[in-house]
Write a protein that holds these residues in place. Structure first.
Motif, mmCIF file in Angstrom:
data_model
loop_
_atom_site.group_PDB
_atom_site.id
_atom_site.type_symbol
_atom_site.label_atom_id
_atom_site.label_comp_id
_atom_site.label_asym_id
_atom_site.label_seq_id
_atom_site.Cartn_x
_atom_site.Cartn_y
_atom_site.Cartn_z
ATOM 1 N N VAL A 71 0.948 0.442 0.355
ATOM 2 C CA VAL A 71 0.269 -0.255 -0.732
ATOM 3 C C VAL A 71 1.177 -1.373 -1.246
ATOM 4 O O VAL A 71 2.299 -1.121 -1.669
ATOM 5 C CB VAL A 71 -0.082 0.701 -1.890
ATOM 6 N N LEU A 72 0.668 -2.591 -1.160
ATOM 7 C CA LEU A 72 1.351 -3.738 -1.750
ATOM 8 C C LEU A 72 0.934 -3.822 -3.206
ATOM 9 O O LEU A 72 -0.256 -3.810 -3.516
ATOM 10 C CB LEU A 72 0.964 -5.019 -1.022
ATOM 11 N N VAL A 73 1.909 -3.936 -4.115
ATOM 12 C CA VAL A 73 1.621 -3.982 -5.548
ATOM 13 C C VAL A 73 2.185 -5.288 -6.105
ATOM 14 O O VAL A 73 3.400 -5.470 -6.174
ATOM 15 C CB VAL A 73 2.233 -2.762 -6.272
ATOM 16 N N MET A 74 1.284 -6.209 -6.495
ATOM 17 C CA MET A 74 1.691 -7.563 -6.874
ATOM 18 C C MET A 74 1.554 -7.821 -8.374
ATOM 19 O O MET A 74 0.517 -7.548 -8.975
ATOM 20 C CB MET A 74 0.841 -8.601 -6.130
ATOM 21 N N HIS A 75 2.614 -8.379 -8.937
ATOM 22 C CA HIS A 75 2.619 -8.759 -10.348
ATOM 23 C C HIS A 75 1.945 -10.113 -10.547
ATOM 24 O O HIS A 75 1.543 -10.784 -9.593
ATOM 25 C CB HIS A 75 4.051 -8.790 -10.881
ATOM 26 N N GLY A 76 1.842 -10.546 -11.803
ATOM 27 C CA GLY A 76 1.174 -11.792 -12.132
ATOM 28 C C GLY A 76 2.127 -12.946 -12.410
ATOM 29 O O GLY A 76 3.355 -12.806 -12.299
ATOM 30 N N ALA A 104 2.849 -4.144 10.306
ATOM 31 C CA ALA A 104 3.548 -3.858 11.562
ATOM 32 C C ALA A 104 3.951 -2.396 11.688
ATOM 33 O O ALA A 104 4.124 -1.904 12.808
ATOM 34 C CB ALA A 104 4.784 -4.748 11.680
ATOM 35 N N SER A 105 4.049 -1.694 10.557
ATOM 36 C CA SER A 105 4.550 -0.324 10.615
ATOM 37 C C SER A 105 3.653 0.703 9.922
ATOM 38 O O SER A 105 4.061 1.855 9.734
ATOM 39 C CB SER A 105 5.958 -0.259 10.001
ATOM 40 N N HIS A 106 2.423 0.308 9.551
ATOM 41 C CA HIS A 106 1.533 1.238 8.861
ATOM 42 C C HIS A 106 0.108 1.117 9.388
ATOM 43 O O HIS A 106 -0.360 0.025 9.700
ATOM 44 C CB HIS A 106 1.550 0.985 7.354
ATOM 45 N N ARG A 107 -0.560 2.250 9.450
ATOM 46 C CA ARG A 107 -1.933 2.304 9.949
ATOM 47 C C ARG A 107 -2.901 1.646 8.978
ATOM 48 O O ARG A 107 -3.856 0.960 9.380
ATOM 49 C CB ARG A 107 -2.332 3.767 10.172
ATOM 50 N N THR A 108 -2.684 1.866 7.671
ATOM 51 C CA THR A 108 -3.561 1.353 6.630
ATOM 52 C C THR A 108 -2.745 0.591 5.601
ATOM 53 O O THR A 108 -1.657 1.036 5.216
ATOM 54 C CB THR A 108 -4.321 2.502 5.928
ATOM 55 N N VAL A 109 -3.259 -0.543 5.159
ATOM 56 C CA VAL A 109 -2.590 -1.333 4.121
ATOM 57 C C VAL A 109 -3.602 -1.672 3.033
ATOM 58 O O VAL A 109 -4.653 -2.263 3.306
ATOM 59 C CB VAL A 109 -1.985 -2.633 4.685
ATOM 60 N N VAL A 110 -3.288 -1.290 1.810
ATOM 61 C CA VAL A 110 -4.102 -1.614 0.646
ATOM 62 C C VAL A 110 -3.298 -2.557 -0.237
ATOM 63 O O VAL A 110 -2.095 -2.356 -0.436
ATOM 64 C CB VAL A 110 -4.491 -0.350 -0.146
ATOM 65 N N ASP A 123 -6.742 -3.688 4.376
ATOM 66 C CA ASP A 123 -7.894 -2.801 4.571
ATOM 67 C C ASP A 123 -8.675 -2.545 3.287
ATOM 68 O O ASP A 123 -9.809 -2.057 3.348
ATOM 69 C CB ASP A 123 -7.420 -1.460 5.138
ATOM 70 N N GLY A 124 -8.081 -2.829 2.144
ATOM 71 C CA GLY A 124 -8.758 -2.614 0.875
ATOM 72 C C GLY A 124 -8.045 -3.356 -0.233
ATOM 73 O O GLY A 124 -6.839 -3.609 -0.156
ATOM 74 N N LEU A 125 -8.797 -3.717 -1.290
ATOM 75 C CA LEU A 125 -8.260 -4.517 -2.391
ATOM 76 C C LEU A 125 -8.502 -3.834 -3.733
ATOM 77 O O LEU A 125 -9.627 -3.415 -4.030
ATOM 78 C CB LEU A 125 -8.939 -5.886 -2.439
#
Length: 256
Positions: free
Chosen positions: A23-28, A86-92, A115-117
């Motif tokens: 899970v990528l977690v992005m600030h503002g 590159a290293s994970h099956r699912t990325v949110v 894969d999801g937002l």
């Protein structure tokens, strides 16, 4: 430039069966990973891999940010997502405000990376007349009053955001809005759209435009009734976190 204490990026490799999901977690804008750290920490505790990077020009000084532009921030998000994919099956991808806009941009142009937002008070449009004069004013006025710490809850923690917003950097984001809106029909991934009832930074029209234009047929809208713009640090943080975990579980196929 030295990063402010508390504004550092956060990464967790994950553990167990859920480590195949990242899970990528992005600030503002003008903020740092501190803004989204409660969400990142809880996701990591569940065993998912987490990356909460620090955008270029952020977490230091507004003068440093004034030398960066939207293209720099987008490139950083793309690079992180490429590493995760590159290293994970699912990325949110989870983002707040400009962070949500950035991950939406990538989802439209590089759909294989996401894969999801989870979009929290994303910025795509506004009807404030002052935005129309920024292209001229930015050459005379380097910065304006900051937009950070829009939180209804009293007491700590407060958002670590710049007291001033550099206008040239800010305008580099605003000028992308028409393109971002044109790209919304390309969004096909599942979306969790989270809206704060008392947001005084991003107007309601921004999410309305998103809902009118997005191409995905899997969009869930959740309202945070007691929160302002910086939802991860506000009254409804627990609702936001639980909703995010349920969404990540659904997209990844892992149980809650």
């Amino acid at each position: 430039m030295q990063i402010l204490q508390g504004a550092e990026p956060f990464h967790s490799p994950g553990s167990g069966q859920r480590a195949d999901t990242a899970v990528l977690v992005m600030h503002g804008m003008t903020s740092s990973p501190q803004m989204v750290r409660p969400v990142a920490d809880r996701i990591a505790e569940q065993g998912y891999a987490v990356s909460a990077p620090l955008l270029p020009g952020h977490g230091t000084t507004w003068q440093e940010m004034s030398r960066t532009r939207y293209a720099d921030w987008l490139a950083a998000v793309v690079a992180t997502l490429e590493e995760l994919r590159a290293s994970h099956r699912t990325v949110v991808a989870f983002g707040v405000s400009m962070g949500a806009s950035l991950v939406t941009d990538v989802a439209a142009r590089r759909p294989e990376l996401i894969d999801g937002l989870v979009l929290v008070n994303p910025a795509f449009a506004a009807d404030d007349w002052r935005l129309k004069v920024i292209p001229l004013v930015k050459h005379v006025v380097p910065a304006i009053q900051g937009i950070g710490d829009d939180i209804r809850r009293e007491g700590p923690p407060r958002e670590m955001a710049y007291a001033l917003t550099p206008l040239k950097a800010f305008d580099s984001f605003v000028e992308q809005w028409p393109r971002l809106v044109r790209e919304l029909p390309e969004i096909r991934q599942p979306v969790l759209l989270v809206r704060s009832r008392h947001d005084s930074v991003v107007p309601a029209v921004s999410c309305d435009v998103f809902l009118a234009e997005v191409g995905s047929d899997d969009v869930t809208v959740t309202w945070l009734e007691e929160s302002a713009h910086v939802a991860p640090l506000d009254h409804d943080a627990e609702q936001l976190i639980e909703g995010t975990l349920e969404f990540v579980s659904r997209v990844s196929g892992h149980g809650t």
